[in-house]
Design an enzyme around this catalytic site. Structure first.
Site, PDB file in Angstrom:
ATOM      1  NE  ARG A 160      -2.845  -1.321  -0.696  1.00 27.04           N
ATOM      2  CZ  ARG A 160      -2.465  -2.669  -1.207  1.00 27.04           C
ATOM      3  NH1 ARG A 160      -2.563  -3.874  -0.197  1.00 27.04           N
ATOM      4  NH2 ARG A 160      -2.479  -3.030  -2.320  1.00 27.04           N
ATOM      5  CG  HIS A 167      -9.555   4.837   9.162  1.00 25.69           C
ATOM      6  ND1 HIS A 167     -10.687   4.361   8.323  1.00 25.69           N
ATOM      7  CD2 HIS A 167     -10.657   4.821  10.287  1.00 25.69           C
ATOM      8  CE1 HIS A 167     -11.959   4.110   8.459  1.00 25.69           C
ATOM      9  NE2 HIS A 167     -11.813   4.591   9.966  1.00 25.69           N
ATOM     10  CB  CYS A 225       6.471   1.033  24.601  1.00 17.60           C
ATOM     11  SG  CYS A 225       7.480   1.838  23.235  1.00 17.60           S
ATOM     12  CG  LEU A 242     -18.313   5.972  -9.731  1.00 15.26           C
ATOM     13  CD1 LEU A 242     -17.715   7.083 -10.762  1.00 15.26           C
ATOM     14  CD2 LEU A 242     -17.156   4.814  -9.800  1.00 15.26           C
ATOM     15  CD  GLU A 243     -20.939   2.494  -6.785  1.00 12.33           C
ATOM     16  OE1 GLU A 243     -21.091   1.958  -7.970  1.00 12.33           O
ATOM     17  OE2 GLU A 243     -20.140   1.742  -5.942  1.00 12.33           O
ATOM     18  CB  ALA A 266     -13.514  12.080  -6.730  1.00 14.41           C
TER      19      ALA A 266
HETATM   20  P1  OAD Z   1     -14.678   1.748  -0.253  1.00 12.59           P
HETATM   21  O1  OAD Z   1     -13.963   0.892  -1.154  1.00 12.59           O
HETATM   22  O2  OAD Z   1     -15.635   0.832   0.950  1.00 12.59           O
HETATM   23  O3  OAD Z   1     -15.777   2.718  -1.082  1.00 12.59           O
HETATM   24  C1  OAD Z   1     -15.119   3.591  -2.075  1.00 12.59           C
HETATM   25  C2  OAD Z   1     -16.423   4.435  -2.545  1.00 12.59           C
HETATM   26  O4  OAD Z   1     -15.711   5.177  -3.412  1.00 12.59           O
HETATM   27  C3  OAD Z   1     -17.555   3.738  -3.300  1.00 12.59           C
HETATM   28  O5  OAD Z   1     -18.765   4.055  -2.651  1.00 12.59           O
HETATM   29  C4  OAD Z   1     -17.171   3.921  -4.392  1.00 12.59           C
HETATM   30  O6  OAD Z   1     -18.312   3.866  -5.379  1.00 12.59           O
HETATM   31  C5  OAD Z   1     -16.643   5.366  -4.444  1.00 12.59           C
HETATM   32  N1  OAD Z   1     -15.888   5.650  -5.744  1.00 12.59           N
HETATM   33  C6  OAD Z   1     -15.012   4.829  -6.718  1.00 12.59           C
HETATM   34  N2  OAD Z   1     -14.207   5.481  -7.290  1.00 12.59           N
HETATM   35  C7  OAD Z   1     -14.728   6.623  -7.208  1.00 12.59           C
HETATM   36  C8  OAD Z   1     -14.378   8.103  -7.932  1.00 12.59           C
HETATM   37  N3  OAD Z   1     -13.440   7.703  -8.942  1.00 12.59           N
HETATM   38  N4  OAD Z   1     -15.008   9.074  -7.794  1.00 12.59           N
HETATM   39  C9  OAD Z   1     -15.900   9.133  -6.550  1.00 12.59           C
HETATM   40  N5  OAD Z   1     -16.161   8.121  -5.863  1.00 12.59           N
HETATM   41  C10 OAD Z   1     -15.637   6.776  -6.295  1.00 12.59           C
HETATM   42  O7  OAD Z   1     -13.773   2.627   0.754  1.00 12.59           O
HETATM   43  P2  OAD Z   1     -13.953   3.662   2.007  1.00 12.59           P
HETATM   44  O8  OAD Z   1     -15.497   4.074   2.035  1.00 12.59           O
HETATM   45  O9  OAD Z   1     -12.765   4.526   2.087  1.00 12.59           O
HETATM   46  O10 OAD Z   1     -10.463   1.052   6.890  1.00 12.59           O
HETATM   47  O11 OAD Z   1     -13.752   2.338   3.103  1.00 12.59           O
HETATM   48  C11 OAD Z   1     -13.873   2.868   4.547  1.00 12.59           C
HETATM   49  C12 OAD Z   1     -12.820   2.286   5.395  1.00 12.59           C
HETATM   50  O12 OAD Z   1     -13.102   0.694   5.003  1.00 12.59           O
HETATM   51  C13 OAD Z   1     -11.403   2.336   4.873  1.00 12.59           C
HETATM   52  O13 OAD Z   1     -10.831   3.518   5.671  1.00 12.59           O
HETATM   53  C14 OAD Z   1     -10.657   0.870   5.349  1.00 12.59           C
HETATM   54  C15 OAD Z   1     -11.706   0.037   5.009  1.00 12.59           C
HETATM   55  O14 OAD Z   1     -12.041  -1.207   5.433  1.00 12.59           O
HETATM   56  C16 OAD Z   1      -9.789   0.609   7.219  1.00 12.59           C
HETATM   57  O15 OAD Z   1      -8.935  -0.379   7.127  1.00 12.59           O
HETATM   58  C17 OAD Z   1      -9.877   0.465   8.977  1.00 12.59           C
END
Ligand code: OAD
Length: 232
Positions: free
Chosen positions: A59, A109, A120, A202-203, A219
């Protein structure tokens, strides 16, 4: 409504997608290829630290190779214009907001840039690739982990975030699926305190119906257009 002064923006993986960083829940997303239990929990780390380090080293390399996109830069432009009090709360562990010119970014996060001693609690800058056997520079315990908040752990900066949500005139959610709490509750928290709420994704997400307004699209198109409208 009156022009919003205090704005809280929440970002998720979708804002970095067009920079080439994989999201989590897409059909080809990270959680299709890796088990959350293995790479994003303290128990997974205790079982197999080398696997967890491999996952986050990949990552970190992907984030370093990526460039901020027009959406990251538009948020920085909004901040730099100085007409609004803008706090960016991100669930992302990359540094594309900062490299796009933003300040006042809270990484709820955690961050790939940080290393943390599970023994520690000491923190220090993470090397590009963290070797699992590296000891903590403070206590020498072989418990070095990435400074990422895993499932079952408490996200960072929550008091500051809740204070900002209570005072916000406008809450904007960008590129997040609304599946992970407490971030998934921010729109309701802000609305309850009187903020207007806007989703840019996006959706439709799991939470779209909860927002006052929702716009769908990439975005890099939606965020600059929204910033332009605020600064017009
Ligand atoms: P997700 O992968 O769950 O969601 C990404 C969102 O971005 C989806 O709703 C897509 O439709 C949208 N998306 C994708 N491409 C896009 C674009 N070009 N423009 C706009 N939107 C777009 O990711 P997160 O919601 O960030 O946590 O996930 C939340 C948390 O779950 C993360 O921080 C991570 C994960 O598990 C930990 O690891 C603790």
């Amino acid at each position: 409504m009156a022009t919003p002064h205090k704005i809280v923006v929440l970002t998720g993986a979708g804002i970095s997608a067009e920079s080439g960083i994989a999201t989590f829940r897409a059909a080809d997303g990270l959680w299709e290829r890796h088990r959350i239990e293995d790479v994003a929990t303290p128990e997974g780390f205790a079982r197999d630290p080398a696997l967890v380090h491999r996952f986050y080293n990949a990552r970190r390399a992907a984030a370093a190779a990526a460039e901020p996109n027009a959406a990251h830069k538009a948020l920085a432009r909004l901040q730099a214009a100085g007409r609004h009090d803008l706090l960016i709360v991100t669930q992302n562990v990359d540094d594309l907001h900062e490299r796009g010119g933003a300040s006042n970014v809270l990484h709820m996060h955690g961050s790939l840039a940080g290393a943390l001693c599970a023994e520690c609690g000491h923190r220090w800058p993470a090397p590009a690739a963290m070797p699992p056997e590296d000891p903590c520079p403070a206590c020498a315990a072989p418990q070095t982990r990435p400074d990422i908040v895993w499932f079952g752990e408490i996200p960072y900066h929550m008091d500051q975030i809740w204070d900002a949500l209570r005072e916000a005139d406008l809450f904007v959610s960008i590129g997040t699926s609304g599946q992970v709490y407490p971030a998934a509750a921010f729109a309701q928290d802000a609305a309850r305190a009187g903020a207007r709420t806007l989703e840019l994704n996006l959706e439709p997400s799991a939470l779209t119906a909860e927002f006052d307004e929702a716009r769908q699209g990439p975005a890099t198109r939606l965020v600059p257009a929204w910033v332009d409208s605020l600064l017009a």
